[in-house]
Design a protein around this motif. Structure first.
Motif, short mmCIF file in Angstrom:
data_model
loop_
_atom_site.label_atom_id
_atom_site.label_comp_id
_atom_site.label_asym_id
_atom_site.label_seq_id
_atom_site.Cartn_x
_atom_site.Cartn_y
_atom_site.Cartn_z
N LEU A 196 -27.99 94.05 -1.92
CA LEU A 196 -26.99 94.56 -0.95
C LEU A 196 -27.41 94.70 0.82
CD1 LEU A 196 -25.73 96.77 -3.18
CD2 LEU A 196 -24.44 94.41 -2.98
N ARG A 197 -29.13 94.30 0.50
CA ARG A 197 -29.88 94.71 2.13
C ARG A 197 -29.26 95.98 2.97
NH1 ARG A 197 -31.26 89.94 3.43
NH2 ARG A 197 -31.91 90.34 5.70
N VAL A 198 -29.41 96.37 2.02
CA VAL A 198 -28.97 98.14 2.50
C VAL A 198 -30.78 98.77 2.33
CG1 VAL A 198 -28.77 100.89 2.01
CG2 VAL A 198 -26.77 99.00 0.87
N SER A 199 -31.77 98.70 1.97
CA SER A 199 -32.94 98.40 2.40
C SER A 199 -33.99 97.54 1.74
CB SER A 199 -33.27 99.61 0.89
OG SER A 199 -33.02 99.19 -0.53
N ARG A 200 -34.98 96.72 2.64
CA ARG A 200 -36.03 95.91 2.25
C ARG A 200 -36.76 96.16 1.66
NH1 ARG A 200 -34.54 92.90 7.15
NH2 ARG A 200 -32.36 93.64 8.06
N MET A 221 -23.54 88.85 2.16
CA MET A 221 -23.14 89.45 0.46
C MET A 221 -22.41 90.44 1.14
SD MET A 221 -25.31 91.31 -2.52
CE MET A 221 -25.91 89.85 -2.80
N LYS A 222 -20.83 90.15 0.35
CA LYS A 222 -19.98 90.65 0.73
C LYS A 222 -19.74 92.17 0.30
CE LYS A 222 -16.77 86.43 0.29
NZ LYS A 222 -15.62 86.07 -0.57
N LEU A 223 -20.32 92.34 -0.32
CA LEU A 223 -20.63 94.42 -1.25
C LEU A 223 -21.25 95.04 -0.07
CD1 LEU A 223 -20.21 93.73 -4.54
CD2 LEU A 223 -18.91 94.11 -3.83
N LYS A 240 -21.32 98.63 5.31
CA LYS A 240 -21.72 98.51 6.74
C LYS A 240 -21.72 99.67 7.52
CE LYS A 240 -21.28 93.63 6.52
NZ LYS A 240 -22.08 92.94 6.71
N THR A 241 -21.67 100.85 7.63
CA THR A 241 -20.90 101.92 7.97
C THR A 241 -21.59 103.26 7.16
OG1 THR A 241 -19.04 102.91 5.80
CG2 THR A 241 -18.59 101.62 8.22
N VAL A 242 -22.01 104.23 8.37
CA VAL A 242 -23.12 104.98 7.83
C VAL A 242 -22.50 105.41 6.07
CG1 VAL A 242 -24.34 106.65 8.82
CG2 VAL A 242 -24.00 105.03 10.01
N PRO A 243 -21.33 106.19 6.47
CA PRO A 243 -21.52 106.70 5.15
C PRO A 243 -21.26 105.52 4.04
CG PRO A 243 -19.68 106.94 6.77
CD PRO A 243 -20.18 106.35 7.18
#
Length: 313
Positions: A198-202, A1-3, A6-9
């Motif tokens: 957003l695939r920030v968490s599973r 997903m484009k949104l 990608k970075t830690v911050p």
């Protein structure tokens, strides 16, 4: 997903933003104490993080730039019961960032969830300062203005409890007889699902948590509606989507994460049914954190086929 950040911050800020819906609903029901507690916890997190970085001889700009302190402060403010003294928030933050995070070597090296470790220490050592706290049955803090809340947090006036309000405005106007519906869980659910998309968490962990808790609750004699309702209580969905999904303190593979979520859900329900604490989420998460190596090992032993199911060797 484009949104997808990608970075830690970027990931830290995405989680902070996802907390906003639940926090807004929480503040709507419980009043200014929610914002003041958030401000205190974020301020303490910034100070403790800066001091730890300076003591370890690391760059302040680089260390503070990862925004992990901001997320820790926001999560700590939601994890602690409302209207706790300011010094207790500071102590929990020192445990979380000073001992658990930096004591383990810094970001990404801690084995325990920092926020739950901080909460666990103050819950065991200073239980009398945490409860009774405002809850959805009696959200009496909603009738306190910023000045009254600040005086309570700084302990410059005697502790205010529900009994002390028996003749005050809320009960006199019968406002506590019909409190606003508890909807914070809906905000945390919405924020958690967005993080999953957003695939920030599973989402394996919260889904496994909820499934095991509901199953055990029904085996304990509750109906399905009662079991589902229990998921909306005690910050369960907040912990499921924002605490248990911490990638640093959870397993590396899908099967391991399912084991992890099932374990947290089972321990939480057992504590709720038979323990002394009304909500055992904190200790359930910490216990599961300690078993992450074993859960990864079981996943490697079972070795299910499919991408994402296999644990790294």
């Amino acid at each position: 997903m484009k949104l997808q950040p990608k970075t830690v911050p970027g990931i830290m800020l995405a989680v902070v933003i996802a907390l906003i819906p639940g926090t807004l609903l929480h503040a709507w029901q419980f009043g200014p104490v929610v914002w003041l507690q958030t401000a205190w916890c974020v301020l303490f997190a910034l100070l403790v993080e800066a001091i730890c970085l300076r003591v370890r001889g690391q760059s302040l700009s680089h260390g503070l730039g990862d925004m992990s302190w901001l997320l820790c402060g926001c999560l700590m403010s939601r994890a602690l019961p409302l209207l706790v003294p300011a010094w207790l928030m500071l102590l929990a933050t020192v445990v979380a960032l000073g001992l658990v995070k930096h004591g383990s070597g810094g970001l990404g090296k801690n084995r325990l969830n920092p926020v739950m470790a901080g909460l666990g220490v103050v819950a065991i050592c200073f239980f009398q300062f945490l409860y009774p706290a405002p809850n959805f049955h009696s959200p009496w803090s909603a009738y306190l203005d910023f000045s009254a809340v600040l005086q309570q947090q700084l302990q410059i006036v005697p502790p205010l409890q529900l009994d002390a309000l028996s003749s005050a405005t809320p009960l006199a106007t019968e406002l506590l007889d019909a409190p606003a519906p508890y909807l914070s869980w809906a905000g945390y659910l919405a924020g958690g699902v967005i993080l999953g998309l957003l695939r920030v968490s599973r989402l394996e962990i919260p889904l496994a948590m909820m499934g095991s808790s509901v199953l055990l609750c029904m085996l304990a004699g509750h109906t399905l509606p009662e079991s589902l309702h229990s998921l909306t209580l005690g910050g369960y969905l907040f912990a499921a989507f924002f605490i248990a999904t911490d990638p640093v303190t959870s397993p590396d593979c899908r099967l391991g994460r399912i084991f992890f979520g099932v374990l947290i859900g089972m321990i939480t329900e057992l504590v709720r049914e038979f323990g002394l604490y009304a909500d055992g989420l904190c200790f359930a998460v910490l216990a599961a954190n300690l078993l992450v190596p074993q859960l990864n090992q079981w996943a490697r032993y079972l070795n299910p086929p499919g991408r994402g199911w296999q644990a790294p060797s």
